[in-house]
Design a protein around this motif. Sequence first.
Motif, PDB file in Angstrom:
ATOM      1  N   GLU A 189       0.835  -1.200   0.000  1.00  0.00           N
ATOM      2  CA  GLU A 189       0.000   0.000   0.000  1.00  0.00           C
ATOM      3  C   GLU A 189       0.870   1.250   0.000  1.00  0.00           C
ATOM      4  O   GLU A 189       1.874   1.304   0.696  1.00  0.00           O
ATOM      5  CB  GLU A 189      -0.900   0.038   1.230  1.00  0.00           C
ATOM      6  CG  GLU A 189      -2.010  -0.975   1.210  1.00  0.00           C
ATOM      7  CD  GLU A 189      -2.923  -0.793   2.405  1.00  0.00           C
ATOM      8  OE1 GLU A 189      -3.488   0.311   2.543  1.00  0.00           O
ATOM      9  OE2 GLU A 189      -3.041  -1.742   3.194  1.00  0.00           O
ATOM     10  N   ASN A 190       0.436   2.173  -0.809  1.00  0.00           N
ATOM     11  CA  ASN A 190       1.024   3.500  -0.754  1.00  0.00           C
ATOM     12  C   ASN A 190       0.007   4.439  -0.117  1.00  0.00           C
ATOM     13  O   ASN A 190      -1.194   4.330  -0.370  1.00  0.00           O
ATOM     14  CB  ASN A 190       1.362   3.995  -2.156  1.00  0.00           C
ATOM     15  CG  ASN A 190       2.502   3.198  -2.761  1.00  0.00           C
ATOM     16  OD1 ASN A 190       3.488   2.917  -2.080  1.00  0.00           O
ATOM     17  ND2 ASN A 190       2.361   2.822  -4.024  1.00  0.00           N
ATOM     18  N   PHE A 191       0.516   5.326   0.668  1.00  0.00           N
ATOM     19  CA  PHE A 191      -0.357   6.261   1.365  1.00  0.00           C
ATOM     20  C   PHE A 191      -0.180   7.652   0.790  1.00  0.00           C
ATOM     21  O   PHE A 191       0.846   7.957   0.153  1.00  0.00           O
ATOM     22  CB  PHE A 191      -0.041   6.252   2.860  1.00  0.00           C
ATOM     23  CG  PHE A 191      -0.201   4.897   3.482  1.00  0.00           C
ATOM     24  CD1 PHE A 191      -1.464   4.392   3.717  1.00  0.00           C
ATOM     25  CD2 PHE A 191       0.902   4.128   3.820  1.00  0.00           C
ATOM     26  CE1 PHE A 191      -1.611   3.142   4.287  1.00  0.00           C
ATOM     27  CE2 PHE A 191       0.749   2.880   4.394  1.00  0.00           C
ATOM     28  CZ  PHE A 191      -0.513   2.384   4.624  1.00  0.00           C
ATOM     29  N   PRO A 192      -1.151   8.512   1.013  1.00  0.00           N
ATOM     30  CA  PRO A 192      -1.012   9.890   0.519  1.00  0.00           C
ATOM     31  C   PRO A 192       0.240  10.540   1.110  1.00  0.00           C
ATOM     32  O   PRO A 192       0.626  10.272   2.247  1.00  0.00           O
ATOM     33  CB  PRO A 192      -2.280  10.574   1.005  1.00  0.00           C
ATOM     34  CG  PRO A 192      -3.243   9.480   1.242  1.00  0.00           C
ATOM     35  CD  PRO A 192      -2.445   8.313   1.694  1.00  0.00           C
ATOM     36  N   ASP A 193       0.823  11.378   0.291  1.00  0.00           N
ATOM     37  CA  ASP A 193       2.044  12.036   0.745  1.00  0.00           C
ATOM     38  C   ASP A 193       1.746  12.982   1.903  1.00  0.00           C
ATOM     39  O   ASP A 193       0.654  13.567   1.995  1.00  0.00           O
ATOM     40  CB  ASP A 193       2.668  12.835  -0.398  1.00  0.00           C
ATOM     41  CG  ASP A 193       3.052  11.931  -1.556  1.00  0.00           C
ATOM     42  OD1 ASP A 193       3.326  10.744  -1.304  1.00  0.00           O
ATOM     43  OD2 ASP A 193       3.059  12.410  -2.717  1.00  0.00           O
ATOM     44  N   CYS A 194       2.742  13.131   2.722  1.00  0.00           N
ATOM     45  CA  CYS A 194       2.670  14.126   3.803  1.00  0.00           C
ATOM     46  C   CYS A 194       3.342  15.396   3.288  1.00  0.00           C
ATOM     47  O   CYS A 194       4.533  15.375   2.939  1.00  0.00           O
ATOM     48  CB  CYS A 194       3.377  13.602   5.050  1.00  0.00           C
ATOM     49  SG  CYS A 194       3.378  14.762   6.421  1.00  0.00           S
ATOM     50  N   ILE A 195       2.574  16.461   3.169  1.00  0.00           N
ATOM     51  CA  ILE A 195       3.087  17.722   2.636  1.00  0.00           C
ATOM     52  C   ILE A 195       3.434  18.628   3.822  1.00  0.00           C
ATOM     53  O   ILE A 195       2.569  18.929   4.649  1.00  0.00           O
ATOM     54  CB  ILE A 195       2.049  18.413   1.749  1.00  0.00           C
ATOM     55  CG1 ILE A 195       1.543  17.420   0.677  1.00  0.00           C
ATOM     56  CG2 ILE A 195       2.641  19.662   1.119  1.00  0.00           C
ATOM     57  CD1 ILE A 195       2.619  16.894  -0.244  1.00  0.00           C
ATOM     58  N   PRO A 196       4.664  19.052   3.899  1.00  0.00           N
ATOM     59  CA  PRO A 196       5.036  19.936   5.021  1.00  0.00           C
ATOM     60  C   PRO A 196       4.271  21.244   4.968  1.00  0.00           C
ATOM     61  O   PRO A 196       4.006  21.790   3.899  1.00  0.00           O
ATOM     62  CB  PRO A 196       6.533  20.155   4.821  1.00  0.00           C
ATOM     63  CG  PRO A 196       6.991  19.074   3.916  1.00  0.00           C
ATOM     64  CD  PRO A 196       5.822  18.749   3.036  1.00  0.00           C
ATOM     65  N   LYS A 197       3.939  21.716   6.131  1.00  0.00           N
ATOM     66  CA  LYS A 197       3.274  23.006   6.244  1.00  0.00           C
ATOM     67  C   LYS A 197       4.220  23.977   6.933  1.00  0.00           C
ATOM     68  O   LYS A 197       4.720  23.696   8.018  1.00  0.00           O
ATOM     69  CB  LYS A 197       1.988  22.876   7.054  1.00  0.00           C
ATOM     70  CG  LYS A 197       0.912  22.048   6.367  1.00  0.00           C
ATOM     71  CD  LYS A 197      -0.316  21.921   7.258  1.00  0.00           C
ATOM     72  CE  LYS A 197      -1.392  21.085   6.575  1.00  0.00           C
ATOM     73  NZ  LYS A 197      -2.566  20.868   7.457  1.00  0.00           N
ATOM     74  N   ASP A 198       4.438  25.077   6.264  1.00  0.00           N
ATOM     75  CA  ASP A 198       5.288  26.145   6.836  1.00  0.00           C
ATOM     76  C   ASP A 198       6.701  25.661   7.137  1.00  0.00           C
ATOM     77  O   ASP A 198       7.354  26.176   8.052  1.00  0.00           O
ATOM     78  CB  ASP A 198       4.653  26.705   8.115  1.00  0.00           C
ATOM     79  CG  ASP A 198       3.244  27.205   7.873  1.00  0.00           C
ATOM     80  OD1 ASP A 198       3.008  27.743   6.778  1.00  0.00           O
ATOM     81  OD2 ASP A 198       2.403  27.049   8.767  1.00  0.00           O
ATOM     82  N   ALA A 199       7.116  24.662   6.463  1.00  0.00           N
ATOM     83  CA  ALA A 199       8.485  24.175   6.682  1.00  0.00           C
ATOM     84  C   ALA A 199       8.879  23.351   5.463  1.00  0.00           C
ATOM     85  O   ALA A 199       8.045  22.958   4.649  1.00  0.00           O
ATOM     86  CB  ALA A 199       8.573  23.330   7.938  1.00  0.00           C
ATOM     87  N   ASN A 200      10.130  23.134   5.327  1.00  0.00           N
ATOM     88  CA  ASN A 200      10.599  22.290   4.239  1.00  0.00           C
ATOM     89  C   ASN A 200      11.489  21.169   4.755  1.00  0.00           C
ATOM     90  O   ASN A 200      12.186  20.519   3.982  1.00  0.00           O
ATOM     91  CB  ASN A 200      11.380  23.113   3.213  1.00  0.00           C
ATOM     92  CG  ASN A 200      12.628  23.741   3.807  1.00  0.00           C
ATOM     93  OD1 ASN A 200      12.855  23.633   5.009  1.00  0.00           O
ATOM     94  ND2 ASN A 200      13.429  24.373   2.969  1.00  0.00           N
ATOM     95  N   ASN A 201      11.462  20.998   6.066  1.00  0.00           N
ATOM     96  CA  ASN A 201      12.344  19.972   6.607  1.00  0.00           C
ATOM     97  C   ASN A 201      11.665  19.043   7.592  1.00  0.00           C
ATOM     98  O   ASN A 201      12.339  18.294   8.290  1.00  0.00           O
ATOM     99  CB  ASN A 201      13.543  20.618   7.283  1.00  0.00           C
ATOM    100  CG  ASN A 201      13.131  21.454   8.484  1.00  0.00           C
ATOM    101  OD1 ASN A 201      11.959  21.799   8.614  1.00  0.00           O
ATOM    102  ND2 ASN A 201      14.081  21.755   9.316  1.00  0.00           N
ATOM    103  N   SER A 202      10.359  19.091   7.691  1.00  0.00           N
ATOM    104  CA  SER A 202       9.692  18.147   8.593  1.00  0.00           C
ATOM    105  C   SER A 202       8.238  18.011   8.191  1.00  0.00           C
ATOM    106  O   SER A 202       7.655  18.906   7.565  1.00  0.00           O
ATOM    107  CB  SER A 202       9.783  18.621  10.053  1.00  0.00           C
ATOM    108  OG  SER A 202       9.004  19.769  10.241  1.00  0.00           O
ATOM    109  N   CYS A 203       7.700  16.888   8.563  1.00  0.00           N
ATOM    110  CA  CYS A 203       6.293  16.642   8.298  1.00  0.00           C
ATOM    111  C   CYS A 203       5.803  15.604   9.298  1.00  0.00           C
ATOM    112  O   CYS A 203       6.565  14.736   9.736  1.00  0.00           O
ATOM    113  CB  CYS A 203       6.088  16.142   6.869  1.00  0.00           C
ATOM    114  SG  CYS A 203       4.363  16.214   6.336  1.00  0.00           S
ATOM    115  N   THR A 204       4.555  15.747   9.671  1.00  0.00           N
ATOM    116  CA  THR A 204       3.995  14.866  10.698  1.00  0.00           C
ATOM    117  C   THR A 204       2.834  14.064  10.112  1.00  0.00           C
ATOM    118  O   THR A 204       1.881  14.640   9.563  1.00  0.00           O
ATOM    119  CB  THR A 204       3.512  15.684  11.902  1.00  0.00           C
ATOM    120  OG1 THR A 204       4.622  16.377  12.464  1.00  0.00           O
ATOM    121  CG2 THR A 204       2.894  14.777  12.954  1.00  0.00           C
ATOM    122  N   ILE A 205       2.955  12.796  10.265  1.00  0.00           N
ATOM    123  CA  ILE A 205       1.874  11.888   9.876  1.00  0.00           C
ATOM    124  C   ILE A 205       1.019  11.677  11.106  1.00  0.00           C
ATOM    125  O   ILE A 205       1.524  11.353  12.189  1.00  0.00           O
ATOM    126  CB  ILE A 205       2.454  10.562   9.368  1.00  0.00           C
ATOM    127  CG1 ILE A 205       3.344  10.836   8.145  1.00  0.00           C
ATOM    128  CG2 ILE A 205       1.353   9.585   9.048  1.00  0.00           C
ATOM    129  CD1 ILE A 205       4.195   9.651   7.755  1.00  0.00           C
TER     130      ILE A 205
END
Lengths: 932, 281
Positions: A189-205
């Motif tokens: 399974e592939n899941f929807p991408d996590c798009i960073p908000k207000d940052a370009n170096n982290s993202c929270t699933i």
Amino acid sequence: MEKKKSLSITGILSSMFSGWNWVARCLYLFWNICSLEVSGGLVQSCGHIIPESPVLALGSNFTALCILNESCLDFGNIYANQIIWKIKNRVVPKEQYREINRTVSSVTFNDTSSLATPLTCNVLADGQIEQNIYGITVTLGLPPEKPKNLSCIVHQLSKLTYPMTCTWNPGRHTFLDTHFKLKYRWPRENFPDCIPKDANNSCTISDVQFFVNLEVWVEVANALGKNESDRLVFDPIEIVKPLSPHNLSVNSGILPTVLKLSWENRISTAVMKLKFNIRYRIINETNWMQVPSEDTASPRTSFSVQGLRPYTEYVFSIRCMKEDGVGYWSDWSEEKTGVTTEDKPSKGPSVWRIIDASSPASWTVHLMWKALEPFEANGVILRYEVTVRAKPPPFHPPLKYNVNTTSLTLKLPNRTYEVTVIAHNRVGASPPSVLLIPTSNSKAPVKNIRTLPKDGKLWVGWTAPNGNVLKYVIEWCLLSNSSDCIMEWQNEPGNIQGTYLKGDIKPFKCYLITVYPLYADGQGSGQSVKAYLQQDRPSKGPTVQTKKVGKAEAVLTWNHLTVDEQNGFIRSYTIFYKTIDGNETAVSVDPSKTEYTLSSLTSDTLYTVRMMAYTDEGGRSGPDFTFTTQKFGRGEIEAIVVPVCLAFLLIVLLGVLFCFNKRDLIKKHIWPNVPDPSKSNIAQWSPQVPAKHNFNSKDQMYPEGSFTDVSVVEIEADDKKSFSEQDLKPFDLLKKEKSTSEGHSSGIGGSSCMSSPRQSVSDSDEGETTQNTSSTVQYSTVVLNGYRDQTPVQVFSRSESTQPLLDSEERSEDHGGGSDSTTQRQQYFKQNCGQDENTDRPCFEIAKQIIPANEEDLAGFAQLQISGQSSEPLGLGLEKSTQEAALSDVLQTSTEGQTVRYETVEGNPPSVDEMPKSYLPQTVRQGGYMPQ
Amino acid sequence: MGTRRKAGWGACRGERGRRQPFGGSVPFVPTVRGTGAASGWGLRHTQVVTGAGCEMWECHGAPRGDGRRGSPGRGAGVVPFVALLLLQRRPVAGRALLVNGPGCPGNSLCRANVHEQTRKQVALLNATAQDLFSLYLKCQGEPFSSESDKLCSPSGIFFPAFHVNRTSEKKEVMVAMYKLFAFLNASLGNITRDQEELNPTAKELLDRLHNTTKTTRGLISNLTCLLCKNYNVFQVDVSYGESSKGKSTFKKKQQGCQVLRKYVQVIAQAARTLLPHLSPV
């Protein structure tokens, strides 16, 4: 862009009319511009650039093509060779152009770093007017780098919520719009991408599923390309940071050294088995202790912490992580406290004593012991049991006391005692503490006691004496002027030779420390040392002052600084002294001294002196003190004054002796005997002479012939040369004095010639009473050549004067006719005073004031003063010569008398003009008569 | 519970009772089009309907409308592969497509720890099943909370047979578990959907249902990996239960109660059975 196109068309159209004159073309161009602006989009560009608005990588090469429309070629005669490339307003060098064909021109940039926007394609219409064909916007940037250092962590937010946060290094700035995507998938399974908000170096699933391998990576893309990070494959359970256990509780165990901890885990054992860390500390302490991790390495919800101190409050905290150590530790839980139960005291209190042995037969023993530390008391101390046993034991049983305090004062016979103190709490009693109080401290003392500040505490060391020391007692107290020495003490075991003082040792304070060795069978005498935990400069400097100031030296004194002012050990004093304009001189002085003599000072000079006291940390100066050295040294004044005085006295003495030896001569010249008129034959001539006076006594006192030398003054005018001027001068002065102030000391002879008329009138006024007692004397006229240096003017054969006889003369005659000079002076002054119109005092008082003066001095002074006045005909008493001033110091009393006299003289200054008015004979004819 | 839409494709092949035994290396034929190729990761439920027709529905693309779409755990939870519906009242049968082509998908993810992960997943389900069932009863109110034994008797419902024990072959155990959890995944999806309608405020129940569903989903992923990689099993016929759609509230509650009660029983057996078999191969 539309405007650019419009301008391009205008240029082309204008080129169509190349044959027109330049002005016409400009007008036409203006018209075209206006018309085309109005027509708007109806026009078409004569060319375009390929590529359109490219995005270029910085540093790469780039080629652009400007393609002219065929329709414009014929219409405007525009060809590719006329194209000019421009960056902003800067023309690109022709070397970078290349004419591909007649409609296409290219420009090449080897490094796009030199590019700027816009890049325009222009032509020279008719070879003169530059027209823009087309322009493009160039965007420069960098392709995205590969994201690095991708890592993820799962934070437990609640029992069932586990968001996963992944971070990475995005790499260099690309200057372009760059998109990051955190991608993750399961095996199928592939899941929807996590798009960073207000940052370009982290993202929270938001949530992850445990026990399934998850593949995670980062994709990044912009206009210049895309990239992706290395892929991570992990089970999210391996990167969990769980929530810390909660609802921690602490319960007392059965044993006083055990506390049981219970808690709740917020993650199911089925999800994750946990291991724990338990830390604890005594409340009010900062250092944490930790339960051995191997004891808490298995899942649990409780744990009994052992090895604790009885009756002690502890603070506990706990954390957890996955049992196998994969993942992250949770945060520490909230702190909970618990108290262990009581136990009997673990040791007895430390005991010491102060003995007041003022009475020879008995002691006043002040027993004192320290309250047990909490870890020793193991509970609440309810009482202390004190037992005092005399040694050797007497017949009566030992004394026992139960006290609640930590001291006990006993009055005991002078013997050796053994004191035992036992502390009791609710659980039991402590081991006994024993103190032996011997009759004397006869054992060996410690040696080489020393102190050392270390780590903010004061360390005391000593050399142990030979012998088996049971323990040491260290006494100390704070030395202060403002308070008594309050003794503090502590016990130390006998096997050590140094310890830190356990108390509130303050910096900059002096402590007196004494060490006593205690033996099993006695006690050594105490050895003391003074110490500072930390020294500082003195709080003030010594106040220096002079004890004695000489011509070239000064003795300075000061008081030692008080112990409160010292702030340390005074190592030295330094005296700084200087003149008002000189350099400062420093002198070091031993700190034990309180006096110092400054030498080699300059006489009669103002000095400023101050003093600094130094400790190891520096010095501080006291207030300035000024003094002036003396002008003369010791004995110098005496060495000058005494010889002068002696010389003066010698001169006076010689003068007196001289006068004494020459008294007859002097008397003859100064006080010639005046013949008694009553015995004069002339008196008998006068029909008006009352023959009533009885001069018998005078007859006896002055027998006939005894005044021969005096009464008859026959001096040739030329003979005055026979007298020296010195001889004559005092004589003249005295005569003048007499003429101005006295005037009528006698009545006959030369003296009478000196009397002034006014004085005579005055005398006659006073003489009214006198006339009652004395008869009017008819003076005979003495005809001489002149009395001494006086010029004889006329000769009187007879005087009609009614001037009375002087009281003095009468009195002296009444007193037996003594011719003592002192008596004469007294009379002289009395008369003088009697003439003073300005004084109310009787002459007798004034005369008395003068009497105490040394007669010799007075005589000499009078003579000197007369001499000094010789050159001043009038008012000579108003001015004081230097000699007078000097003499006034010596003869102050006489001076005062003189002053009175001056005033008197001043009050009646005889005028020179008045002198001729004297009716008394002023001259005598040479060859005057001899008294009969 | 997300969107639900009819798939509108394919006949309910399961209604023909088409069953194939697990053939170790038998090349499987996709039984349902679109299986495994669904756009995104949206889950497709196979719903048993009581109507005469075969009704296919997709559970949802996102598990809930709470923005948790995209989570591999929470939400959805129902396996994305094959879903066949039977139009009859009988349970739906289908052939699960494990892989879409030669080789195992995500081979790099099928690591040695999958066995342990699978065991832990089963243990987790087993550890939480009873609490889930109790909470479910509690939230349904009377008479379920007091008459659960009578109302929730699973005797009348379909439940995949789980006739394996510790001595069974590993592959057989894996296949049986695959069937079991494929059924549970679909059933839990239905129950969750019904409870979101009937007890929308029962947050804890819904959370537990979601967590259980997503755990079964992860378990199916791991079993797929094991079957494909270790036993070359690429296709498994699965059966699904009846759909509760259109039933009364009571029936919905009862059906969920029956499934969960059976689930409690079977998961315990599965956990016991799986223990010796889930050591690294």
